[in-house]
Scaffold this active site. Structure first.
Site, mmCIF file in Angstrom:
data_model
loop_
_atom_site.group_PDB
_atom_site.id
_atom_site.type_symbol
_atom_site.label_atom_id
_atom_site.label_comp_id
_atom_site.label_asym_id
_atom_site.label_seq_id
_atom_site.Cartn_x
_atom_site.Cartn_y
_atom_site.Cartn_z
ATOM 1 N N LYS A 216 0.807 -1.219 0.000
ATOM 2 C CA LYS A 216 0.000 0.000 0.000
ATOM 3 C C LYS A 216 0.845 1.276 0.000
ATOM 4 O O LYS A 216 0.634 2.160 -0.834
ATOM 5 C CB LYS A 216 -0.859 -0.058 1.269
ATOM 6 C CG LYS A 216 -1.629 1.151 1.618
ATOM 7 C CD LYS A 216 -2.425 0.824 2.866
ATOM 8 C CE LYS A 216 -1.522 0.614 4.080
ATOM 9 N NZ LYS A 216 -1.457 1.774 4.967
ATOM 10 N N THR A 217 1.789 1.356 0.915
ATOM 11 C CA THR A 217 2.627 2.554 0.997
ATOM 12 C C THR A 217 3.429 2.718 -0.281
ATOM 13 O O THR A 217 3.624 3.819 -0.781
ATOM 14 C CB THR A 217 3.589 2.464 2.192
ATOM 15 O OG1 THR A 217 2.829 2.059 3.328
ATOM 16 C CG2 THR A 217 4.230 3.794 2.485
ATOM 17 N N ASP B 160 -4.060 8.052 2.972
ATOM 18 C CA ASP B 160 -3.687 6.732 3.462
ATOM 19 C C ASP B 160 -4.670 6.329 4.568
ATOM 20 O O ASP B 160 -5.258 7.195 5.208
ATOM 21 C CB ASP B 160 -2.265 6.834 4.042
ATOM 22 C CG ASP B 160 -1.651 5.475 4.270
ATOM 23 O OD1 ASP B 160 -2.229 4.478 3.807
ATOM 24 O OD2 ASP B 160 -0.591 5.416 4.910
ATOM 25 N N GLU B 161 -4.852 5.046 4.786
ATOM 26 C CA GLU B 161 -5.729 4.560 5.866
ATOM 27 C C GLU B 161 -7.095 5.239 5.823
ATOM 28 O O GLU B 161 -7.604 5.716 6.844
ATOM 29 C CB GLU B 161 -5.094 4.813 7.241
ATOM 30 C CG GLU B 161 -3.665 4.346 7.384
ATOM 31 C CD GLU B 161 -3.526 2.878 7.714
ATOM 32 O OE1 GLU B 161 -4.535 2.138 7.598
ATOM 33 O OE2 GLU B 161 -2.410 2.471 8.067
ATOM 34 N N GLN C 227 -9.159 -3.327 8.330
ATOM 35 C CA GLN C 227 -8.222 -2.792 9.325
ATOM 36 C C GLN C 227 -8.755 -1.517 9.973
ATOM 37 O O GLN C 227 -7.989 -0.699 10.480
ATOM 38 C CB GLN C 227 -6.864 -2.513 8.679
ATOM 39 C CG GLN C 227 -6.141 -3.777 8.264
ATOM 40 C CD GLN C 227 -4.714 -3.491 7.834
ATOM 41 O OE1 GLN C 227 -3.880 -3.123 8.643
ATOM 42 N NE2 GLN C 227 -4.452 -3.657 6.555
ATOM 43 N N ARG D 107 0.659 -8.587 11.107
ATOM 44 C CA ARG D 107 1.935 -7.901 11.310
ATOM 45 C C ARG D 107 3.102 -8.844 11.096
ATOM 46 O O ARG D 107 4.235 -8.415 10.910
ATOM 47 C CB ARG D 107 2.057 -7.335 12.742
ATOM 48 C CG ARG D 107 1.095 -6.243 13.141
ATOM 49 C CD ARG D 107 0.981 -5.157 12.141
ATOM 50 N NE ARG D 107 -0.133 -5.411 11.225
ATOM 51 C CZ ARG D 107 -0.276 -4.814 10.060
ATOM 52 N NH1 ARG D 107 0.603 -3.934 9.646
ATOM 53 N NH2 ARG D 107 -1.294 -5.096 9.273
#
Length: 769
Positions: free
Chosen positions: A33-34, A217-218, A252, A634
DNA sequence: AGCAGCTTCGCGCAA
DNA sequence: CGAAGCTGCT
C-alpha cells in the site's frame, strides 16, 4: 521512470498509473500500500502531471508521513521538505498558523492534548458549580469531541432532554473558554480549518486549485469531519476540484472509538462516482499459515467489502499457541522463545510483543528487565507527556501565550513559591469577574497572595525579555534554569532521570530547529513577519491577497510556536533509545502499519481481547476482530499467540477464558505448544504432562501461586482454580474459586455469557475442556 | 502553605 | 495496581 514502475504487480501498476480521477484502492495488509501511494506521487510528478506543490498527501500518524517522505526522497531528486505530506492534524496546524486571522485565532494559539483538555473541563465544571457526579468530566469530554468529530458546534447540536441541553451548554462554555485562552484541542484543529475553508471562498478556491492530487492513506480510519474536510479540499462539486486517491482496508478499521467511520469508503465510492476501484490482494509479507489464520478469522465479520489475501510464500511455520498459567509465566515464556529466536540469528528489533492494552506491558517489561533483555516500549508514557517535561513545556507555553490557563495552573506553584490553593481560588474568581485569563487577572490581586502571584508573572516576563534575541535551544536552557525546575529536580533524591529528561529538551530543541529548517540562530520568539517573505508564497486570487501556507514552517510561525506544536502533535514518540537493537513492545493499535519477522500476540483472553467493553458496543466485537486481524497480519515468518489462566488485573487476580478468536482460526495452521486437555483427563493420567509441569523456571510469586492452586486441588476432587470446564447447560467456563473440601466442595465458575455460578463439585456434571 | 501519608477511584485503544 | 485527591500534621 521504468525504474519507478519496475517490480510492481499488475494491480499495483494499474493503481499507480490511473488517470487523474478519483480512485479507491482496497489494499489488504502487506499488499504494498505505501509503495503504491508513494510511487503514484512520484509517477505523477515525473510524468509532469503535477508539480510537487500540487500534491497533498494525508496520513494518520507522523511515522507514516515521515516514511512517505523518506521513500519519495529516495525515488526522486526533489526537496521533499516543501511538500504537503502530513497528518490531518499537522496539516491543519500549518493552515491555521498561516491564516490565523481568518480563523479568528491568536497567532500563538496552542494545542491542548487530551490531558489538558480533561483538566480544563474539570475546572470548567467546578467554576460553574456543576456536579461532576452527574456530569463526569470524561463523558463531557467525549460529548464535545464526538460532536466536533461530526462537524457540529454547540449551537448545531440538537438536545432532546435536560441532560443533553446541559451538555450542549457545557460544550459552548468550553469553546468560549478555549477561545479566551487561545488554545485548541485536537478535534478543534480540524473543525476550525474546515470552517475556515468553507466560509472563506477565495481561500478555499486557492487551495482547491493548488492541490490537483490529494492522496489519503488509511482512508478507513477517517471520521466524518475528516471526510468532509477532504471533500472540501478536493473541491467536490466545484469546478476547481482535484482528484482524490484514497487507499484503505475496511478490515483494518480499528478507530471507531475516535469517530472513524468505515462507511466513508462506500460513501466516497458513490458520492465521488468512483470509476476506478482496484483491489490489492497479493500479500508480500506473511507466510501461508499466518495469512490463512488472518483470512479465516476475518471471514467471521459481516458487512465486509470483500477481499482475500493470497501469498506465494508457501505455508511456512504454523502459528504457535501457548497457554500460560499466569501473566508472569506468559512473560517468562515469551523471553524463552525470544531467546531461542535470537540464538537462531533473529535480531531483537524483528521481534514484536503485542498486547491489547497498555497496562499489560508492565508485567512483560518487568520480566524483560529482570532478564536483562533490551526492549523498547512504543506509546505508553511518551517523552512530552512526562510530568517534568510537561512542566517545562508549560513555562514555554506561558512565554508564547500567557493566557493559557492550563499551563499557568500547572506551574504557578511548581516549584513551590508560596502560592496555595486559596490564592488560586481568589485568582480564579477575579478572572471570572473580569472575564479574562488567570495571568491577566493577577494585577487585580492584592495583599500577600497578590505579590506572590506578581512575582510569578514577573518571572515569566523576565525570561521572555531575557531570551528575546536568543535561539530556541538557549531559550529552553534558560527557561529550565530560571523557572527553578532544574534545581528542583536536582535537589530531589530520585530526580536524576527527570533532570536527564529536562536536559534532553535542549537537544530536542536543537534537533528540531535544524530539522524544520529554521535558521540555527533564528530568534525563538520572533514572529514570522520578519521571515515571511523568505518562504511564504504570496498569491492574489480574486483581488484578495493570500499568503499561501507553504513550507517551510519558519514562514508561518516562530520557532517556539512550532516547537510547542511539535510537542503536542508528536508527543515525542521515539525519543527513547532509538537505534538500539531491542525487542519491540506495543499495543496492537500502534502496531498498525508495521511488520516484523516474529510476532507475539499476548493476553488472548475473553474480556481482554476481545475487550469486555467491546461487547456492549454496537459492532464492538467485529472491531475487536479487525484488531486481531491487524495483529496477525503484522507477522512475516513466525507468529505466536498466548493466553493466561490467571492474570492480575486492576489489582486483583482474574480467571479468564481463552479468547473466542481461537475458535475462529484454522486448526491446521495452529500448533499448540501446551497440551490441549480436551482429549482426556490429564489430571489422572500420570503420563500426560500438563501445561503447568512444562513451565520454565518461574519467579517465586508464580511458584507460590502454583502451590496454592495445587493445594486447593487436592481436596477438590481433582478440580482446580483456573481450569476450563464445560457444563451441559451453562456452556464453557473457568473455575475461579473453590471452597470447602470432599463432599462439600463447591466451585465458583465463570461461565461468561451465563454468568458466574456456584456448583457443587460432587454433584455437578462437569467436563474438562 | 506545603507536604506526607492515607483513601478513593477508575481502569481501552490515540493524533 | 497506580494516579488523583483528601486529610491532618508541621
Amino acid at each position: 521512470m521504468q525504474n519507478l514502475l519496475h517490480n510492481l504487480n499488475p494491480e499495483q501498476l494499474a493503481a499507480v498509473t490511473l488517470p487523474p480521477q478519483n480512485a479507491l484502492i482496497l489494499a489488504g495488509a502487506g499488499s504494498g500500500k505505501t509503495r503504491v501511494l508513494t510511487t503514484r506521487i512520484a509517477w505523477l510528478i515525473q510524468t509532469g502531471q503535477v508539480s510537487p506543490a500540487g500534491v497533498l498527501a494525508v496520513t494518520f500518524t507522523n511515522k507514516a508521513a515521515k516514511e512517505m517522505l523518506a521513500r519519495l526522497g529516495a525515488m526522486m531528486p526533489i526537496n521533499t521538505r516543501g511538500m504537503w505530506v502530513g497528518t490531518f492534524h499537522g496539516l491543519c496546524n500549518r493552515l491555521l498558523r498561516t491564516h490565523y486571522k481568518d480563523a479568528a485565532l491568536p497567532q500563538t494559539f496552542q494545542i491542548l492534548d487530551s490531558q489538558d483538555q480533561l483538566s480544563m473541563i474539570k475546572r470548567l465544571l467546578k467554576a460553574n458549580n456543576i456536579d461532576d457526579e452527574k456530569f463526569p468530566p470524561k463523558q463531557v469530554m467525549y460529548f464535545i469531541n464526538n460532536n466536533k468529530d461530526q462537524g457540529l458546534r454547540a449551537s448545531q447540536v440538537e438536545a432532546y432532554d435536560a441532560l443533553e441541553r446541559k451538555l450542549v451548554e457545557l460544550y459552548q462554555l468550553y469553546d468560549d473558554q478555549c477561545q479566551r485562552e487561545g488554545v485548541v484541542d485536537f478535534a478543534e484543529l480540524l473543525l476550525r480549518t474546515y470552517e475556515l475553508l468553507s466560509r472563506n471562498e477565495p481561500l478555499r478556491q486557492h487551495y482547491q486549485q493548488r492541490f490537483r492530487h490529494i492522496l489519503v492513506d488509511e482512508f478507513q480510519d477517517t471520521n466524518n469531519l475528516q471526510y468532509a474536510w477532504l471533500k472540501l479540499m478536493a473541491g467536490h462539486g466545484s469546478p476547481f476540484g482535484g482528484a482524490l486517491f484514497a487507499v484503505g482496508d475496511d478490515d483494518q478499521s480499528i478507530y471507531a472509538f475516535r469517530g472513524a467511520n468505515v462507511g466513508n469508503m462506500q460513501a466516497f465510492e458513490s458520492e465521488f462516482r468512483v470509476q476506478n476501484l482496484i483491489k490489492l490482494e497479493q500479500n508480500y509479507r506473511s507466510h501461508g499459515h499466518i495469512l490463512d489464520a488472518a483470512n479465516l478469522l476475518i471471514s467471521n465479520n459481516s458487512r465486509r467489502l470483500g477481499k482475500n489475501l493470497r501469498t506465494d510464500a508457501g505455508h511456512g511455520e504454523p502459528v504457535r499457541v501457548y497457554e500460560a498459567s499466569s501473566d508472569l509465566q506468559e512473560a517468562q515464556w515469551i523471553i524463552e522463545e525470544a531467546k531461542a529466536r535470537i540464538a537462531e540469528g533473529a535480531t531483537r528489533r524483528e521481534i514484536a510483543i503485542l498486547y491489547r492494552s497498555n497496562a499489560q506491558s508492565r508485567v512483560i517489561e518487568h520480566a524483560l528487565f529482570s532478564a536483562g533483555m533490551p526492549y523498547h516500549v512504543y506509546g505508553g508514557l511518551r517523552y512530552f507527556q512526562r510530568a517534568e517535561v510537561k512542566h517545562a513545556i508549560a513555562y514555554l507555553q506561558l512565554m508564547d501565550n500567557p493566557h493559557n490557563d492550563s499551563a499557568f495552573l500547572r506551574v504557578v506553584n511548581f516549584p513551590a513559591r508560596g502560592i496555595g490553593a486559596r490564592s488560586i481560588e481568589q485568582l480564579q474568581n477575579a478572572a471570572a469577574a473580569y472575564n479574562c485569563s488567570l495571568y491577566a487577572a493577577v494585577p487585580y490581586m492584592v495583599g500577600k497572595a497578590g505579590s506572590a502571584l506578581a512575582g510569578f508573572t514577573k518571572l515569566i516576563e523576565g525570561v521572555r525579555f531575557e531570551t528575546q534575541q536568543l535561539a530556541l535551544p538557549e531559550l529552553v536552557r534558560i527557561t529550565l534554569d530560571s523557572s527553578g525546575l532544574l534545581q528542583h529536580y536536582q535537589n530531589e533524591k530520585e530526580g536524576a532521570d527527570r533532570v536527564e529528561n529536562l536536559e534532553q529538551m535542549v537537544s530536542a530543541a536543537t534537533q528540531f530547529v535544524s530539522e524544520e529548517g529554521f535558521g540555527q540562530g533564528a530568534p525563538a520568539h520572533l514572529g514570522p513577519q520578519a521571515s515571511a517573505t523568505a518562504g511564504a508564497q504570496v498569491v492574489v486570487a480574486d483581488g484578495v491577497e493570500i499568503i499561501d501556507a507553504d513550507a517551510p514552517l519558519a514562514s508561518v510561525m516562530s520557532p517556539l510556536s512550532a516547537f510547542l506544536s511539535h510537542a503536542s502533535l508528536e508527543a515525542g514518540d521515539n525519543q527513547a533509545q532509538e537505534g538500539q537493537d531491542a525487542l519491540q513492545l506495543m499495543t496492537v493499535h500502534s502496531a498498525k502499519g508495521l511488520e516484523f519477522d516474529n510476532v507475539f500476540i499476548t493476553g488472548l483472553e475473553e474480556g481482554l481481547f476481545p475487550h469486555e467493553s467491546s461487547s456492549k458496543e454496537d459492532g464492538g466485537v467485529e472491531e475487536e476482530r479487525r484488531l486481531m486481524y491487524v495483529a496477525i497480519t503484522r507477522a512475516r515468518k513466525r507468529l505466536y499467540m498466548s493466553f493466561c489462566q490467571t492474570r492480575m488485573l486492576h489489582g486483583q487476580t482474574r480467571y479468564n477464558m481463552k479468547s473466542r478468536f481461537f475458535d475462529e482460526l484454522p486448526e491446521e495452521s495452529l500448533k499448540w505448544l501446551t497440551a490441549r486437555v480436551q482429549q482426556g483427563n490429564w489430571f489422572s493420567t500420570g503420563s500426560r504432562k500438563s501445561a503447568w509441569d512444562e513451565m520454565p523456571s518461574v519467579p517465586s510469586a508464580d511458584n507460590r501461586l502454583a502451590a496454592r492452586i495445587n493445594q486447593a486441588s487436592g481436596a477438590s476432587l481433582g478440580w482446580r482454580i483456573g481450569e476450563s470446564v464445560a457444563h451441559a447447560k451453562f456452556g464453557e467456563g473457568v473455575i475461579i474459586n473453590i471452597e470447602g473440601s470432599g463432599a462439600n466442595c463447591r466451585a465458583q465458575i465463570n461461565f461468561g455469557k451465563s454468568g458466574i455460578k456456584v456448583l457443587d463439585l460432587s454433584v455437578a456434571k462437569l467436563e474438562r475442556v
